[in-house]
Write a protein that holds these residues in place. Structure first.
Motif, PDB file in Angstrom:
ATOM      1  N   GLU A 286       4.812  13.939   5.313  1.00 42.84           N
ATOM      2  CA  GLU A 286       5.505  14.336   5.945  1.00 42.84           C
ATOM      3  C   GLU A 286       5.417  13.176   7.662  1.00 42.84           C
ATOM      4  O   GLU A 286       6.522  13.258   8.261  1.00 42.84           O
ATOM      5  CB  GLU A 286       6.348  15.883   6.960  1.00 42.84           C
ATOM      6  N   GLU A 287       4.788  14.154   8.041  1.00 38.31           N
ATOM      7  CA  GLU A 287       4.333  13.265   9.905  1.00 38.31           C
ATOM      8  C   GLU A 287       4.441  12.175   9.817  1.00 38.31           C
ATOM      9  O   GLU A 287       4.832  11.284  10.842  1.00 38.31           O
ATOM     10  CB  GLU A 287       3.310  13.934  10.531  1.00 38.31           C
ATOM     11  N   LEU A 288       3.288  11.459   8.771  1.00 32.76           N
ATOM     12  CA  LEU A 288       2.743  10.064   9.326  1.00 32.76           C
ATOM     13  C   LEU A 288       4.600   9.480   8.449  1.00 32.76           C
ATOM     14  O   LEU A 288       4.515   7.786   9.046  1.00 32.76           O
ATOM     15  CB  LEU A 288       2.108   9.288   7.488  1.00 32.76           C
ATOM     16  N   GLU A 289       5.218   9.532   7.531  1.00 29.73           N
ATOM     17  CA  GLU A 289       6.359   9.049   6.998  1.00 29.73           C
ATOM     18  C   GLU A 289       6.906   8.609   8.518  1.00 29.73           C
ATOM     19  O   GLU A 289       7.661   8.031   8.638  1.00 29.73           O
ATOM     20  CB  GLU A 289       7.444   9.733   6.262  1.00 29.73           C
ATOM     21  N   LYS A 290       6.738   9.223   9.831  1.00 29.39           N
ATOM     22  CA  LYS A 290       7.748   8.929  10.590  1.00 29.39           C
ATOM     23  C   LYS A 290       7.775   8.150  10.867  1.00 29.39           C
ATOM     24  O   LYS A 290       7.903   7.848  12.459  1.00 29.39           O
ATOM     25  CB  LYS A 290       7.350  10.330  11.790  1.00 29.39           C
ATOM     26  N   GLU A 291       6.292   7.404  11.220  1.00 36.31           N
ATOM     27  CA  GLU A 291       5.985   6.633  11.749  1.00 36.31           C
ATOM     28  C   GLU A 291       5.314   5.020  11.285  1.00 36.31           C
ATOM     29  O   GLU A 291       3.842   4.773  11.085  1.00 36.31           O
ATOM     30  CB  GLU A 291       4.568   6.188  13.134  1.00 36.31           C
ATOM     31  N   PRO A 292       6.234   4.314  10.201  1.00 34.23           N
ATOM     32  CA  PRO A 292       6.300   3.603  10.015  1.00 34.23           C
ATOM     33  C   PRO A 292       5.169   2.391  10.312  1.00 34.23           C
ATOM     34  O   PRO A 292       4.229   1.820   9.777  1.00 34.23           O
ATOM     35  CB  PRO A 292       7.042   2.772   9.302  1.00 34.23           C
ATOM     36  N   GLY A 293       4.700   2.363  12.248  1.00 33.92           N
ATOM     37  CA  GLY A 293       3.815   0.968  11.600  1.00 33.92           C
ATOM     38  C   GLY A 293       2.393   0.667  11.820  1.00 33.92           C
ATOM     39  O   GLY A 293       1.792   0.211  12.030  1.00 33.92           O
ATOM     40  N   TYR A 294       2.562   2.828  11.802  1.00 37.75           N
ATOM     41  CA  TYR A 294       1.092   3.291  11.859  1.00 37.75           C
ATOM     42  C   TYR A 294       0.415   2.269  10.472  1.00 37.75           C
ATOM     43  O   TYR A 294      -0.864   1.992  10.580  1.00 37.75           O
ATOM     44  CB  TYR A 294       1.147   4.904  11.749  1.00 37.75           C
ATOM     45  N   ILE A 295       1.437   2.464   9.708  1.00 36.52           N
ATOM     46  CA  ILE A 295       0.759   1.434   7.973  1.00 36.52           C
ATOM     47  C   ILE A 295      -0.083   0.448   7.780  1.00 36.52           C
ATOM     48  O   ILE A 295      -0.916  -0.277   7.748  1.00 36.52           O
ATOM     49  CB  ILE A 295       1.433   2.186   7.285  1.00 36.52           C
ATOM     50  N   ASP A 296       1.000  -1.037   9.072  1.00 38.36           N
ATOM     51  CA  ASP A 296       1.039  -2.256   9.020  1.00 38.36           C
ATOM     52  C   ASP A 296      -0.403  -1.936  10.349  1.00 38.36           C
ATOM     53  O   ASP A 296      -1.377  -3.126   9.314  1.00 38.36           O
ATOM     54  CB  ASP A 296       2.317  -2.579  10.063  1.00 38.36           C
ATOM     55  N   GLU A 297      -0.682  -1.728  10.833  1.00 40.57           N
ATOM     56  CA  GLU A 297      -1.326  -1.669  11.832  1.00 40.57           C
ATOM     57  C   GLU A 297      -2.916  -1.088  10.981  1.00 40.57           C
ATOM     58  O   GLU A 297      -3.645  -2.180  11.166  1.00 40.57           O
ATOM     59  CB  GLU A 297      -1.180  -0.497  13.296  1.00 40.57           C
ATOM     60  N   VAL A 298      -3.125  -0.212  10.255  1.00 41.95           N
ATOM     61  CA  VAL A 298      -3.938   0.543   9.266  1.00 41.95           C
ATOM     62  C   VAL A 298      -4.324  -0.741   8.655  1.00 41.95           C
ATOM     63  O   VAL A 298      -5.654  -1.256   8.117  1.00 41.95           O
ATOM     64  CB  VAL A 298      -3.812   1.805   9.042  1.00 41.95           C
ATOM     65  N   LEU A 299      -3.207  -1.213   7.755  1.00 35.62           N
ATOM     66  CA  LEU A 299      -3.700  -2.271   6.727  1.00 35.62           C
ATOM     67  C   LEU A 299      -4.127  -3.458   7.244  1.00 35.62           C
ATOM     68  O   LEU A 299      -4.940  -4.289   7.158  1.00 35.62           O
ATOM     69  CB  LEU A 299      -2.572  -2.219   6.229  1.00 35.62           C
ATOM     70  N   ARG A 300      -3.529  -4.137   8.053  1.00 35.61           N
ATOM     71  CA  ARG A 300      -4.363  -4.973   9.603  1.00 35.61           C
ATOM     72  C   ARG A 300      -5.627  -5.370   9.893  1.00 35.61           C
ATOM     73  O   ARG A 300      -6.207  -6.031   9.416  1.00 35.61           O
ATOM     74  CB  ARG A 300      -3.090  -5.437  10.352  1.00 35.61           C
ATOM     75  N   LYS A 301      -5.478  -3.859  10.116  1.00 38.38           N
ATOM     76  CA  LYS A 301      -7.180  -3.844  10.743  1.00 38.38           C
ATOM     77  C   LYS A 301      -7.851  -3.825  10.034  1.00 38.38           C
ATOM     78  O   LYS A 301      -9.219  -4.256   9.521  1.00 38.38           O
ATOM     79  CB  LYS A 301      -7.520  -2.701  11.851  1.00 38.38           C
ATOM     80  N   GLY A 302      -7.300  -3.353   8.206  1.00 39.33           N
ATOM     81  CA  GLY A 302      -8.546  -3.345   7.105  1.00 39.33           C
ATOM     82  C   GLY A 302      -8.941  -4.416   6.632  1.00 39.33           C
ATOM     83  O   GLY A 302     -10.345  -4.747   6.314  1.00 39.33           O
ATOM     84  N   ALA A 303      -8.118  -5.067   6.345  1.00 34.87           N
ATOM     85  CA  ALA A 303      -8.398  -6.618   6.388  1.00 34.87           C
ATOM     86  C   ALA A 303      -9.049  -7.936   7.288  1.00 34.87           C
ATOM     87  O   ALA A 303      -9.372  -8.032   6.797  1.00 34.87           O
ATOM     88  CB  ALA A 303      -6.821  -7.410   5.881  1.00 34.87           C
ATOM     89  N   GLU A 304      -9.115  -7.513   8.967  1.00 33.99           N
ATOM     90  CA  GLU A 304      -9.667  -8.129   9.137  1.00 33.99           C
ATOM     91  C   GLU A 304     -11.304  -7.765   9.426  1.00 33.99           C
ATOM     92  O   GLU A 304     -12.285  -8.081   8.943  1.00 33.99           O
ATOM     93  CB  GLU A 304      -9.635  -7.386  10.549  1.00 33.99           C
ATOM     94  N   LYS A 305     -11.182  -6.005   8.668  1.00 34.45           N
ATOM     95  CA  LYS A 305     -12.785  -6.032   8.982  1.00 34.45           C
ATOM     96  C   LYS A 305     -13.672  -6.466   7.304  1.00 34.45           C
ATOM     97  O   LYS A 305     -14.565  -7.101   7.286  1.00 34.45           O
ATOM     98  CB  LYS A 305     -13.113  -4.327   8.396  1.00 34.45           C
ATOM     99  N   ALA A 306     -12.708  -6.220   6.324  1.00 33.60           N
ATOM    100  CA  ALA A 306     -13.018  -7.126   4.567  1.00 33.60           C
ATOM    101  C   ALA A 306     -12.857  -8.355   4.304  1.00 33.60           C
ATOM    102  O   ALA A 306     -13.829  -8.690   3.904  1.00 33.60           O
ATOM    103  CB  ALA A 306     -12.062  -6.387   3.754  1.00 33.60           C
ATOM    104  N   ASN A 307     -11.882  -9.388   5.118  1.00 37.39           N
ATOM    105  CA  ASN A 307     -12.765 -10.463   5.638  1.00 37.39           C
ATOM    106  C   ASN A 307     -13.767 -11.116   5.845  1.00 37.39           C
ATOM    107  O   ASN A 307     -14.276 -12.152   5.876  1.00 37.39           O
ATOM    108  CB  ASN A 307     -10.641 -10.765   6.428  1.00 37.39           C
ATOM    109  N   ALA A 308     -14.153 -10.699   7.036  1.00 41.23           N
ATOM    110  CA  ALA A 308     -15.079 -10.763   8.128  1.00 41.23           C
ATOM    111  C   ALA A 308     -16.473 -10.809   7.014  1.00 41.23           C
ATOM    112  O   ALA A 308     -17.033 -11.594   7.400  1.00 41.23           O
ATOM    113  CB  ALA A 308     -15.833  -9.878   8.628  1.00 41.23           C
ATOM    114  N   VAL A 309     -16.180  -9.729   5.911  1.00 40.90           N
ATOM    115  CA  VAL A 309     -17.403  -9.839   5.128  1.00 40.90           C
ATOM    116  C   VAL A 309     -17.274 -11.152   4.027  1.00 40.90           C
ATOM    117  O   VAL A 309     -18.280 -11.656   3.535  1.00 40.90           O
ATOM    118  CB  VAL A 309     -17.407  -8.196   4.631  1.00 40.90           C
ATOM    119  N   ALA A 310     -16.360 -10.722   3.444  1.00 36.36           N
ATOM    120  CA  ALA A 310     -15.879 -11.760   2.609  1.00 36.36           C
ATOM    121  C   ALA A 310     -16.266 -13.423   2.547  1.00 36.36           C
ATOM    122  O   ALA A 310     -16.693 -14.103   2.154  1.00 36.36           O
ATOM    123  CB  ALA A 310     -14.219 -11.450   2.075  1.00 36.36           C
ATOM    124  N   ALA A 311     -16.086 -13.790   4.132  1.00 31.60           N
ATOM    125  CA  ALA A 311     -15.874 -15.138   4.299  1.00 31.60           C
ATOM    126  C   ALA A 311     -17.374 -15.370   4.526  1.00 31.60           C
ATOM    127  O   ALA A 311     -18.070 -16.463   3.880  1.00 31.60           O
ATOM    128  CB  ALA A 311     -15.798 -15.196   5.894  1.00 31.60           C
TER     129      ALA A 311
END
Ligand code: TYM
Length: 324
Positions: A286-311
């Motif tokens: 319920e708390e997290l639902e109130k801040e939708p920008g947080y999910i985008d930020e988490v997924l963006r940072k995660g992809a950055e890290k995974a892309n570095a390993v994948a490259a």
């Protein structure tokens, strides 16, 4: 250096407790064993094999991310990302396709099951395990926690990795599956494997009333209320064990055996155990639902890290096969 852990989940619908106890819980707990080197992704490319409506797919991805974060996934410890945000995963799938025998894919149970159910397969569904191999091998993952239903896909990944290494040199790590041991296949309300496609699921974050109704409608045999019952033959008891400690399990088993304890009572106990177990996660959601920008930020940072390993892996793979 510890083991690199990776797992994925399809955004194929509303999460159920089979997903939670089959894979989510284990993958969330593993982040504490190896913080900083755990990867978890939302397999949106896999979901395309059944051609979902575009808006549905987008909505499910967000909902899945929200559910994982609510259940305790710590994005500081686990890189959490969308499969489709990773450059290289489709390229690696293609390269692996060229060394994968048709026979290996024709033997895949999940593909055969879908065909048997009358599903008209596309090429993506057929080569589904190759994309899965790319997901795992791209990050040189050592350990892959999955439910038992994915075991064969992991074996296919291993076969593909071994073959690649034999042909082109030791590029890939051969991954080990981690199958959760407590209950390898979580049964649904009808006793078969809990699955969206069998319509026998108990939702992870459903509305309280709907969950209650689902639990109360679990089919049972016609043993009379007074008669003693064998808990180990009862699906309600199997589900109850998921949410309870040893003491509570023993107490409920004793009630079954003593008699004068009906299936209605057992269902009530199951419902209460479910609500107690998930209460903190429901509050966090319920708390997290109130801040939708947080999910985008988490997924963006995660992809950055995974892309570095994948490259790094893609560079090695491309050199090995002669593309660079
Ligand atoms: P998916 O999305 O069907 O399920 C996600 C995870 O939940 C487990 N699971 C269960 N475990 C026990 N009992 C059940 N009733 C039950 N239902 C689901 C699954 O075994 C799985 O671990 N192909 C994968 C996603 C994937 C993946 C990967 C996983 C894509 N690439 C790479 C690991 C590594 C799938 O469709 O899971």
């Amino acid at each position: 250096m510890g083991k690199r852990i990776l797992t994925g989940i399809q955004p194929s619908g509303i999460l159920h407790i089979g997903n939670y106890f089959g894979a989510m819980k284990a993958s969330i707990e593993l982040q504490n064993q190896n913080p900083g080197d755990t990867y978890l992704f939302i397999a949106d490319l896999h979901s395309l094999t059944v051609n979902p409506k575009p808006d549905d797919l987008r909505m499910r991805v967000r909902r899945l991310a929200l559910d994982y974060l609510a259940c305790g996934l710590d994005p500081e410890k686990t890189a959490f990302f969308r499969q489709s945000d990773i450059r290289g995963v489709c390229e690696l799938t293609w390269i692996l396709n060229t060394i994968t025998g048709l026979g290996l894919l024709e033997r895949a149970h999940s593909y055969k099951d879908k065909i048997a159910k009358g599903f008209v397969p596309n090429n993506g569904l057929f080569s589904y395990p190759v994309l899965m191999a790319a997901d795992i091998l791209l990050y040189k993952s050592n350990a892959v926690p999955v439910g038992k239903d994915q075991k064969q896909h992991l074996e296919i990944t291993r076969d593909i990795a071994i073959r690649f290494n034999q042909m082109y040199g030791d590029v890939f790590v051969i991954p080990e599956p981690i199958i959760s041991e407590s209950v390898a296949v979580i049964p649904g309300t009808d006793g078969q494997k809990m699955s969206k496609s069998y319509n026998n699921t108990i939702e992870l974050f459903g509305e309280e009333k709907a969950i209650r109704k689902k639990i109360m409608s679990i089919p049972t045999d016609s043993t009379p209320l007074e008669a003693p019952k064998d808990p180990d033959k009862c699906n309600i008891f199997t589900l109850f064990k998921l949410f309870s400690d040893e003491g509570k399990i023993a107490a409920l088993a004793a009630k079954y055996r003593a008699g004068n304890f009906g299936y209605g009572h057992a269902k009530q106990a199951l419902f209460e155990a479910y609500m107690d177990y998930f209460a903190p996660m429901r509050r966090r959601r319920e708390e997290l639902e109130k801040e939708p920008g947080y999910i985008d930020e988490v997924l963006r940072k995660g992809a950055e890290k995974a892309n570095a390993v994948a490259a790094v892996t893609m560079e090695e793979v491309c050199r090995a096969v002669g593309l660079r």
